[in-house]
Design an enzyme around this catalytic site. Structure first.
Site, PDB file in Angstrom:
ATOM      1  N   VAL A   1       0.822  -1.211   0.000  1.00  0.00           N
ATOM      2  CA  VAL A   1       0.000   0.000   0.000  1.00  0.00           C
ATOM      3  C   VAL A   1       0.856   1.261   0.000  1.00  0.00           C
ATOM      4  O   VAL A   1       0.526   2.260  -0.648  1.00  0.00           O
ATOM      5  CB  VAL A   1      -0.946   0.009   1.223  1.00  0.00           C
ATOM      6  CG1 VAL A   1      -1.629   1.355   1.391  1.00  0.00           C
ATOM      7  CG2 VAL A   1      -1.979  -1.103   1.098  1.00  0.00           C
TER       8      VAL A   1
ATOM      9  N   VAL B   1     -19.454 -11.925  -4.758  1.00  0.00           N
ATOM     10  CA  VAL B   1     -19.766 -12.966  -5.737  1.00  0.00           C
ATOM     11  C   VAL B   1     -18.617 -13.967  -5.793  1.00  0.00           C
ATOM     12  O   VAL B   1     -17.477 -13.595  -6.061  1.00  0.00           O
ATOM     13  CB  VAL B   1     -19.992 -12.381  -7.150  1.00  0.00           C
ATOM     14  CG1 VAL B   1     -20.263 -13.490  -8.160  1.00  0.00           C
ATOM     15  CG2 VAL B   1     -21.144 -11.391  -7.134  1.00  0.00           C
TER      16      VAL B   1
ATOM     17  N   GLY C   1     -16.863 -15.742  -3.637  1.00  0.00           N
ATOM     18  CA  GLY C   1     -15.794 -15.834  -2.638  1.00  0.00           C
ATOM     19  C   GLY C   1     -14.438 -15.378  -3.139  1.00  0.00           C
ATOM     20  O   GLY C   1     -14.248 -14.227  -3.528  1.00  0.00           O
TER      21      GLY C   1
ATOM     22  N   ILE D   1     -12.842 -16.182  -5.800  1.00  0.00           N
ATOM     23  CA  ILE D   1     -12.638 -16.108  -7.244  1.00  0.00           C
ATOM     24  C   ILE D   1     -12.644 -14.646  -7.699  1.00  0.00           C
ATOM     25  O   ILE D   1     -13.627 -13.934  -7.485  1.00  0.00           O
ATOM     26  CB  ILE D   1     -13.736 -16.874  -8.001  1.00  0.00           C
ATOM     27  CG1 ILE D   1     -13.788 -18.331  -7.539  1.00  0.00           C
ATOM     28  CG2 ILE D   1     -13.505 -16.802  -9.501  1.00  0.00           C
ATOM     29  CD1 ILE D   1     -14.949 -19.103  -8.116  1.00  0.00           C
TER      30      ILE D   1
ATOM     31  N   GLY E   1     -21.578 -28.054   7.456  1.00  0.00           N
ATOM     32  CA  GLY E   1     -21.474 -26.610   7.576  1.00  0.00           C
ATOM     33  C   GLY E   1     -21.603 -25.861   6.268  1.00  0.00           C
ATOM     34  O   GLY E   1     -21.424 -24.646   6.221  1.00  0.00           O
TER      35      GLY E   1
ATOM     36  N   GLU F   1     -27.030 -23.683   5.873  1.00  0.00           N
ATOM     37  CA  GLU F   1     -27.560 -23.178   7.136  1.00  0.00           C
ATOM     38  C   GLU F   1     -28.670 -24.098   7.649  1.00  0.00           C
ATOM     39  O   GLU F   1     -29.193 -24.954   6.922  1.00  0.00           O
ATOM     40  CB  GLU F   1     -28.133 -21.770   6.928  1.00  0.00           C
ATOM     41  CG  GLU F   1     -27.139 -20.753   6.424  1.00  0.00           C
ATOM     42  CD  GLU F   1     -26.105 -20.360   7.465  1.00  0.00           C
ATOM     43  OE1 GLU F   1     -26.357 -20.604   8.677  1.00  0.00           O
ATOM     44  OE2 GLU F   1     -25.045 -19.848   7.086  1.00  0.00           O
TER      45      GLU F   1
ATOM     46  N   LYS G   1     -26.337 -12.621  -6.745  1.00  0.00           N
ATOM     47  CA  LYS G   1     -25.037 -12.610  -7.411  1.00  0.00           C
ATOM     48  C   LYS G   1     -25.199 -12.428  -8.919  1.00  0.00           C
ATOM     49  O   LYS G   1     -24.397 -11.739  -9.553  1.00  0.00           O
ATOM     50  CB  LYS G   1     -24.293 -13.905  -7.089  1.00  0.00           C
ATOM     51  CG  LYS G   1     -23.938 -14.039  -5.613  1.00  0.00           C
ATOM     52  CD  LYS G   1     -23.407 -15.417  -5.279  1.00  0.00           C
ATOM     53  CE  LYS G   1     -23.066 -15.533  -3.801  1.00  0.00           C
ATOM     54  NZ  LYS G   1     -22.632 -16.911  -3.433  1.00  0.00           N
TER      55      LYS G   1
END
Length: 444
Positions: free
Chosen positions: A38, A136, A138, A140, A191, A194, A209
């Protein structure tokens, strides 16, 4: 000669669940690397939680950083990371953060799909960034390539598996022969799903998404309400078996594509289960993985594959956005804002081009196939294949004293409206006992 001290970038985190905890841990563990990328340190100034006094030893930060006063926290940050989900208070906190000059990184697909334009307008009004790569698929990287890497191209179609829970369920049904209820229970035990799996199983998560993907791909505002949605709750073991017989697999797909209605160009956006040939790259996506297949005029076919959920994978996408926003704080400038210049109409599902796989319970007598074929022809739908199946031994071989058989019809491409009308016509035939299954076929 010593270098002057660099002012840290103040980061506020809203939420300390699975993703929030991973974000906080990685910000702490990779602090030196992030500072180098950064050009300034990233300093966590607070983590908003519902209640304090809870054991959060898995989050390696000073316990004093946890606060229940999210309203105050967002006013003293340069970048606010929102991973609490839902519509409110997330929307209110994001707008408040922007009003106080903070850029926002969010993983909240439901909010962005419902109210993205208003959030973009607030970001523009306050001169800050709005990033949401993690909303959208995760880990990727799909939104940034669509928005930036393919900015010089025209995207014609986005076809994806964007919900890991449903992909896990359908994959298990395909590989083990188990039924829907059994595989949903397994997904819950592991898991992936839900306790109430409705958002995943009924396609709400994928629809949000799809709206985000379509908005970016086609430079057009698309909300969740514009997305045709069918979940997988009606997918049966017989459907999965029929797909196998066609050398296909069943997947819940998000499909966004350019199409035309007469001389008018528009887009269709839909989420539904479909049979996909095993030769298509998406057919090989197993377990809870996600993949997005993009077709563009110049680039051709591209595929993005990886883990679609989980703490660290999603945190990876979040932190990529944080680095981008932080660099803008140090060097000046802003990331891309909303691009909705095309403003294409969003057509209803009837305009979508697709194919159908239809299974009919019919009277086993001469002339039935001719009547069925006529129903297709009358609605302008061409048949690709027809095959007859005998009634299994565990079923009654007759209906009202007449011998039964199963017909399985696969069509050529037609509008969904024409295909739907064909199904209605088949239902009205006195030689058709029941239309037992209808599923779209994609990726051919």
């Amino acid at each position: 000669m010593s270098q002057p001290a660099v002012t840290p970038i103040r980061v506020a985190l809203l939420g300390a669940g699975v993703v929030g905890s991973s974000v906080a841990r990685l910000l702490t563990e990779q602090a030196d690397h992030f500072a180098a990328r950064v050009g300034a340190p990233l300093e966590i100034v607070g983590i908003a939680v519902r209640r304090t006094g809870v054991d959060r030893s898995d989050v390696p930060v000073d316990p004093a950083l946890f606060t229940t006063d999210a309203e105050e926290l967002v006013t003293r940050a340069d970048i606010v990371i929102e991973v609490i989900g839902g519509i409110d208070p997330a929307r209110r906190l994001i707008l408040r953060a922007m009003e106080h000059g903070a850029s926002v990184v969010s993983a909240n697909k439901a909010l962005l799909a419902e109210d993205g334009p208003a959030l973009y307008e607030a970001a523009d009004a306050n001169g800050v960034d709005l990033y949401y790569e993690a909303a959208v698929a995760g880990a990727i990287p799909i939104l940034r390539p669509i928005r930036e890497s393919l900015a010089g191209d025209e995207i014609t179609k986005v076809l994806g598996i964007v919900n890991g829970t449903t992909n896990f369920i359908l994959d298990k049904m395909d590989t083990t022969g188990a039924g829907m209820n059994e595989t949903v229970a397994e997904a819950q035990a592991l898991g992936y799903a839900e306790a109430d799996p409705t958002a995943d199983v009924e396609g709400f998560d994928a629809a949000a998404k799809a709206a985000l993907l379509a908005s970016l791909a086609f430079h057009t505002r698309v909300s969740s309400a514009d997305v045709f949605r069918e979940g997988i709750s009606e997918v049966s073991s017989a459907d999965v078996l029929s797909a196998k017989e066609m050398d296909c697999v069943v997947k819940l797909l998000a499909i966004c594509e350019r199409t035309t209605d007469g001389d008018t160009e528009g887009v269709t956006v839909r989420v539904h289960p479909a049979m996909v040939p095993r030769s298509h790259p998406l057919a090989s996506v197993r377990e809870a993985y996600n993949a997005v297949f993009v077709e563009a005029t110049s680039a051709g076919e591209l595929m993005f594959y990886g883990k679609g959920a989980g703490g660290d994978p999603t945190a990876s996408a979040v932190l990529g956005d944080v680095i981008a926003a932080a660099r803008h704080r140090v060097a000046g400038g802003r990331g891309p804002g909303e691009s909705a210049y095309a403003a294409l109409p969003v057509f209803d599902m009837g305009k979508a081009q697709t194919r159908y796989h239809i299974r009919l319970d019919v009277a086993d007598r001469p002339g039935v196939l001719a009547q069925v074929a006529a129903a297709f022809a009358d609605n302008g739908v061409s048949i690709e294949t027809v095959r007859q199946q005998v009634v299994p031994d565990d079923e009654d071989a007759t209906a009202n004293g007449v011998a039964r058989a199963y017909l399985v019809v696969v069509t050529h491409t037609a509008t969904d409206a024409a295909l739907s009308a064909t199904v209605d016509a088949l239902t009205d035939l006195d030689t058709v006992n029941e239309v037992t299954s209808v599923m779209r076929v994609e990726g051919v």
